[in-house]
Enzyme design. Sequence first.
Site, PDB file in Angstrom:
ATOM      1  N   TYR A 143       8.853  18.526  -3.509  1.00  0.00           N
ATOM      2  CA  TYR A 143       8.549  19.712  -4.318  1.00  0.00           C
ATOM      3  C   TYR A 143       9.775  20.610  -4.482  1.00  0.00           C
ATOM      4  O   TYR A 143       9.800  21.479  -5.354  1.00  0.00           O
ATOM      5  CB  TYR A 143       7.408  20.528  -3.703  1.00  0.00           C
ATOM      6  CG  TYR A 143       6.057  19.821  -3.732  1.00  0.00           C
ATOM      7  CD1 TYR A 143       5.873  18.666  -4.477  1.00  0.00           C
ATOM      8  CD2 TYR A 143       4.977  20.320  -3.037  1.00  0.00           C
ATOM      9  CE1 TYR A 143       4.658  18.016  -4.511  1.00  0.00           C
ATOM     10  CE2 TYR A 143       3.738  19.681  -3.061  1.00  0.00           C
ATOM     11  CZ  TYR A 143       3.592  18.522  -3.801  1.00  0.00           C
ATOM     12  OH  TYR A 143       2.380  17.894  -3.837  1.00  0.00           O
ATOM     13  N   LYS A 194       5.593   6.848   4.230  1.00  0.00           N
ATOM     14  CA  LYS A 194       5.641   5.561   3.539  1.00  0.00           C
ATOM     15  C   LYS A 194       6.968   4.886   3.889  1.00  0.00           C
ATOM     16  O   LYS A 194       7.842   4.702   3.024  1.00  0.00           O
ATOM     17  CB  LYS A 194       5.515   5.773   2.026  1.00  0.00           C
ATOM     18  CG  LYS A 194       4.129   6.188   1.571  1.00  0.00           C
ATOM     19  CD  LYS A 194       3.132   5.043   1.545  1.00  0.00           C
ATOM     20  CE  LYS A 194       3.374   4.115   0.380  1.00  0.00           C
ATOM     21  NZ  LYS A 194       2.466   2.940   0.427  1.00  0.00           N
ATOM     22  N   ASP A 227      -0.897   5.868   2.533  1.00  0.00           N
ATOM     23  CA  ASP A 227      -2.020   5.355   1.734  1.00  0.00           C
ATOM     24  C   ASP A 227      -3.153   4.889   2.638  1.00  0.00           C
ATOM     25  O   ASP A 227      -4.331   5.162   2.401  1.00  0.00           O
ATOM     26  CB  ASP A 227      -1.560   4.241   0.777  1.00  0.00           C
ATOM     27  CG  ASP A 227      -0.740   3.165   1.459  1.00  0.00           C
ATOM     28  OD1 ASP A 227      -0.197   3.414   2.551  1.00  0.00           O
ATOM     29  OD2 ASP A 227      -0.633   2.051   0.897  1.00  0.00           O
ATOM     30  N   ASP A 251      -0.124  17.555   1.172  1.00  0.00           N
ATOM     31  CA  ASP A 251      -0.871  18.215   0.107  1.00  0.00           C
ATOM     32  C   ASP A 251      -2.133  17.415  -0.197  1.00  0.00           C
ATOM     33  O   ASP A 251      -3.249  17.947  -0.266  1.00  0.00           O
ATOM     34  CB  ASP A 251       0.039  18.292  -1.137  1.00  0.00           C
ATOM     35  CG  ASP A 251      -0.452  19.295  -2.158  1.00  0.00           C
ATOM     36  OD1 ASP A 251      -1.481  19.941  -1.911  1.00  0.00           O
ATOM     37  OD2 ASP A 251       0.197  19.416  -3.207  1.00  0.00           O
TER      38      ASP A 251
END
Length: 370
Positions: A143, A194, A227, A251
């Site tokens: 972000y 990840k 995930d 988030d």
Amino acid sequence: MSNAYNVLVLPGDGIGPEVMGEVRRLIDWFGENRDFNANVDQDLVGGAALEAHGEAISDACMDKALAADAVLFGAVGGPQWDPNPFHLKPERGLLRLRKDMELFANLRPALCFDALVEASSLKPELVSGLDILIVRELTGGVYFGEPKEIRDLPDGQREGIDTQRYTTEEIRRIARVAFDLAGKRSNRVASSEKSNVMQSGVLWREEVTWVHDNEFAGVELEHVLADNCGMQLVRNPKQYDVIVCDNLFGDMLSDVAAMLTGSLGMLPSASLGAPDAGGKRKALYEPVHGSAPDIAGQGKANPLATVLSFAMALRYSFDLGSEADLLEGAVDRVLASGKRTADIMTKGGELVSTSQMGDAIIAELNAAAR
Ligand code: NAD
């Protein structure tokens, strides 16, 4: 009597003043009935501050926030300020608080009260007794990373770019918050990234492991791909205690975890900064919901997200864990008694107003104190 804490209350706009009004009553109750001594100051933020000072938070208010032991924030915004240019949006007040106080750790509990089990979209047995805490990195990652732009390509197409970037220290400091909090809970941390496809994920996994091995070896650590973590949260959420993750995954995962528990009107949060020399962290506590202009001023707002945010302040800023338990227990019993604001209404429930919900909590606190 303990030393007095400096508490800055910023109710904001819309339902903010209504829900914060109930918290002011609770601050008074704890001051009168428990070893909690607070100097409470109140100021304007958001649209209310724009109207009064022409900016969403004044420098004087910002100075008070920086000096406070805890800031209790309501909500900001409303349709009357929607046409404002970006630098005159009510949200600028909250963004400045987060930035100037350097609040890099966002804590979002997902706590399922038994009386509201049916509000979840999952089966009751999956969420009954659920108590997990998502620790999200708040000031770094994709972000904020540069370059961040949309640029024109020679062939006439456009290209959007965001940059995921994390340093050793940014990862280590959020990991320390997670391990530290886990030590006060069930002593388990799941770190989510990840690392199978992202270099920042590889670094995240290595640095979290470093903090664990060197500083918190007594806490159980597992690594889970983000995930898979999302999938596990809806398959079997109770397997987790504390989940730590970067800004982007945090988030998403914190919203998934939050909805396991039902309503927006029930969700508290805390944002913490780095500890100072005395170990104290700057801290801001706020409900997850916004200013709900559609119900503002009607006594319909659910104050429990803000009340539970105050319970987090008792636990994390004032080190009053048993007082936090007392307040959460009172909320639990009020819900078990069937009292409901409209947003959490269940079959057979008794509809109450914002202030009646506050009355009921104070009655439960008085009963527990007898
Ligand atoms: P919102 O959270 O204010 O409201 C969404 C829906 O949930 C509405 O129907 C509202 O009535 C309901 N709701 C929210 N909190 C409730 C409560 N405590 N009790 C009962 N019902 C509740 O989100 P929105 O409608 O998208 O935004 C409204 C305004 O709030 C906008 O100006 C937005 O920018 C602002 N906002 C502020 C914050 C913040 O201050 N942190 C966060 C989100 C949105």
